[in-house]
Design a protein around this motif. Structure first.
Motif, PDB file in Angstrom:
ATOM      1  N   LEU A   1       0.726  -1.418  -0.124  1.00 16.51           N
ATOM      2  CA  LEU A   1      -0.242   0.300   0.345  1.00 16.51           C
ATOM      3  C   LEU A   1       0.989   1.326   0.023  1.00 16.51           C
ATOM      4  O   LEU A   1       0.997   2.363  -0.893  1.00 16.51           O
ATOM      5  N   ILE A   2       1.225   1.647   0.582  1.00 18.26           N
ATOM      6  CA  ILE A   2       3.045   2.587   1.164  1.00 18.26           C
ATOM      7  C   ILE A   2       3.762   2.134   0.925  1.00 18.26           C
ATOM      8  O   ILE A   2       4.282   1.236   1.700  1.00 18.26           O
ATOM      9  N   LYS A   3       4.620   2.970   0.811  1.00 19.38           N
ATOM     10  CA  LYS A   3       6.282   3.178   0.688  1.00 19.38           C
ATOM     11  C   LYS A   3       6.443   3.406   1.495  1.00 19.38           C
ATOM     12  O   LYS A   3       6.655   4.622   2.155  1.00 19.38           O
ATOM     13  N   ILE A   4       7.554   2.779   2.594  1.00 20.58           N
ATOM     14  CA  ILE A   4       7.426   3.623   4.016  1.00 20.58           C
ATOM     15  C   ILE A   4       9.570   3.806   4.347  1.00 20.58           C
ATOM     16  O   ILE A   4       9.849   2.820   4.177  1.00 20.58           O
ATOM     17  N   PRO A   5      10.177   5.105   4.943  1.00 18.21           N
ATOM     18  CA  PRO A   5      11.054   4.895   4.767  1.00 18.21           C
ATOM     19  C   PRO A   5      11.840   3.860   6.439  1.00 18.21           C
ATOM     20  O   PRO A   5      12.811   3.887   6.970  1.00 18.21           O
ATOM     21  N   MET A   6      11.168   3.283   6.644  1.00 17.00           N
ATOM     22  CA  MET A   6      10.949   2.123   8.224  1.00 17.00           C
ATOM     23  C   MET A   6      11.438   0.983   8.060  1.00 17.00           C
ATOM     24  O   MET A   6      10.111   0.544   6.569  1.00 17.00           O
ATOM     25  N   ASP A   7      11.512   0.124   8.969  1.00 14.40           N
ATOM     26  CA  ASP A   7      11.322  -1.214   8.074  1.00 14.40           C
ATOM     27  C   ASP A   7      10.179  -1.629   8.269  1.00 14.40           C
ATOM     28  O   ASP A   7       9.492  -0.980   9.436  1.00 14.40           O
ATOM     29  N   GLY A   8       9.506  -2.521   7.545  1.00 15.28           N
ATOM     30  CA  GLY A   8       8.468  -2.967   7.466  1.00 15.28           C
ATOM     31  C   GLY A   8       7.768  -3.313   8.949  1.00 15.28           C
ATOM     32  O   GLY A   8       6.750  -3.530   9.619  1.00 15.28           O
TER      33      GLY A   8
ATOM     34  N   LEU B   1       8.770  -2.976  11.996  1.00 14.10           N
ATOM     35  CA  LEU B   1       8.829  -1.257  12.686  1.00 14.10           C
ATOM     36  C   LEU B   1       7.233  -1.478  13.041  1.00 14.10           C
ATOM     37  O   LEU B   1       6.981  -0.743  13.775  1.00 14.10           O
ATOM     38  N   ALA B   2       6.711  -0.999  11.430  1.00 15.49           N
ATOM     39  CA  ALA B   2       5.272   0.200  11.473  1.00 15.49           C
ATOM     40  C   ALA B   2       4.725  -1.293  11.440  1.00 15.49           C
ATOM     41  O   ALA B   2       3.583  -0.342  11.669  1.00 15.49           O
ATOM     42  N   ILE B   3       4.948  -2.387  11.104  1.00 15.81           N
ATOM     43  CA  ILE B   3       3.667  -2.762  11.768  1.00 15.81           C
ATOM     44  C   ILE B   3       3.459  -3.093  13.539  1.00 15.81           C
ATOM     45  O   ILE B   3       2.223  -2.666  13.990  1.00 15.81           O
ATOM     46  N   ARG B   4       4.688  -3.224  14.479  1.00 13.82           N
ATOM     47  CA  ARG B   4       4.330  -3.196  15.613  1.00 13.82           C
ATOM     48  C   ARG B   4       4.039  -1.692  15.940  1.00 13.82           C
ATOM     49  O   ARG B   4       2.987  -1.551  16.699  1.00 13.82           O
ATOM     50  N   TYR B   5       4.435  -0.653  15.364  1.00 15.65           N
ATOM     51  CA  TYR B   5       3.862   0.484  15.252  1.00 15.65           C
ATOM     52  C   TYR B   5       1.888   0.756  15.729  1.00 15.65           C
ATOM     53  O   TYR B   5       0.756   1.107  16.140  1.00 15.65           O
ATOM     54  N   ILE B   6       1.584  -0.009  14.693  1.00 16.80           N
ATOM     55  CA  ILE B   6      -0.055   0.345  13.927  1.00 16.80           C
ATOM     56  C   ILE B   6      -0.501  -0.695  15.176  1.00 16.80           C
ATOM     57  O   ILE B   6      -1.571  -0.507  15.728  1.00 16.80           O
TER      58      ILE B   6
END
Length: 165
Positions: A66-73, A75-80
């Motif tokens: 869905l989105i290009k993020i500048p961080m590890d995927g 880690l982003a999922i953990r924040y979500i």
């Protein structure tokens, strides 16, 4: 005991003013809080288990699609996941959630669309996004319909009695 008495007096007030029998008000209140507890459980579970405790690879893949993020995927999922847990806790807080139910429906519709865009194949799997999200939307509708005219103990003015002389 005081809160229960205050709740019953508010229930009596609503019965006299609006014609809702106290038995109906009790049923509405129990339904409302059951929906809130169930939504809290679902959001907390979905944030903890597949995102924070055991980061599911499909969650990471869908996010990165869905989105290009500048961080590890992961880690982003953990924040979500943390955001989902916090949102679940909001359902347990003692405030009027009538508007939150409507926001929840819109949010679930947008998350369903996002899941479709990220992985249309997920919609033909068992326990897919459409079945869970439709259930969440119907729970929100039930909560919304039961959230009006609920008796609250805080609506009754109470005072602490002084000691006897």
């Amino acid at each position: 005991m005081g809160r229960a008495t205050a709740w019953s007096f508010d229930s009596l007030k609503i019965w006299l003013e609006k014609g809702y029998h106290p038995r109906l008000l009790l049923q509405k209140t129990l339904t409302y809080w059951s929906v809130c507890f169930l939504l809290a459980f679902i959001w907390i579970y979905q944030g903890l288990v597949p995102k924070m405790i055991n980061t599911h690879p499909e969650e990471v893949k869908m996010l990165l699609t869905l989105i290009k993020i500048p961080m590890d995927g992961e880690l982003a999922i953990r924040y979500i996941g943390l955001a989902e847990v916090l949102f679940g806790i909001v359902w347990l807080l003692p405030f009027q959630k009538r508007g939150l139910f409507l926001i929840h429906i819109i949010m679930i519709l947008s998350l369903t669309l996002s899941a479709w865009l990220a992985n249309p194949q997920s919609f033909i799997m068992p326990f897919n996004p459409i079945t869970l999200n439709l259930a969440l939307m119907f729970l929100s509708i039930i909560g919304y319909l039961n959230s009006s005219n609920l008796p609250l103990a805080r609506n009754c003015k109470r005072s602490k009695r002084g000691t006897m002389n």
